[in-house]
Design a protein around this motif. Sequence first.
Motif: not given
Length: 133
Positions: A14-19
């Motif tokens: 999720v954090i990778d997707l947000a970035v």
Amino acid sequence: MFKEFKEFILTGNVIDLAVAVILAGATGLVVKGFVSDIAMPIVGHFTGGIDFSDMKIVLDEAVLAADGTIAKPENAILYGSWINAIINLVIVGLVLFIIVKAYNKARKPEPAPAPSGPSEIDLLTEIRDALKK
């Protein structure tokens, strides 16, 4: 429920997707600026000074009121903006192609692990010999 949501949000994906989404938005702005401020003036220079963003087919002319204000705005097909969007897409595709190609070239292939134990042929040979006895 809050605990499950917290675990979901704090996972790496999720954090990778947000970035990635934030970087994509910033990259889109940079590419749009490159196309409109650098590429299109060059293309316009070689096409005789044509500005694609001004190209349109007017379907209905604007109607002016007696005091000079616009009573009814013009209705037009803005195909020049569409041409700019296509050029933008081609440039983004080219940049992504170059990035992926460089990434694949820089990435070194992992060596294949050495087989452990007897091979499949050795095992089959042992089974055959055992069956003959």
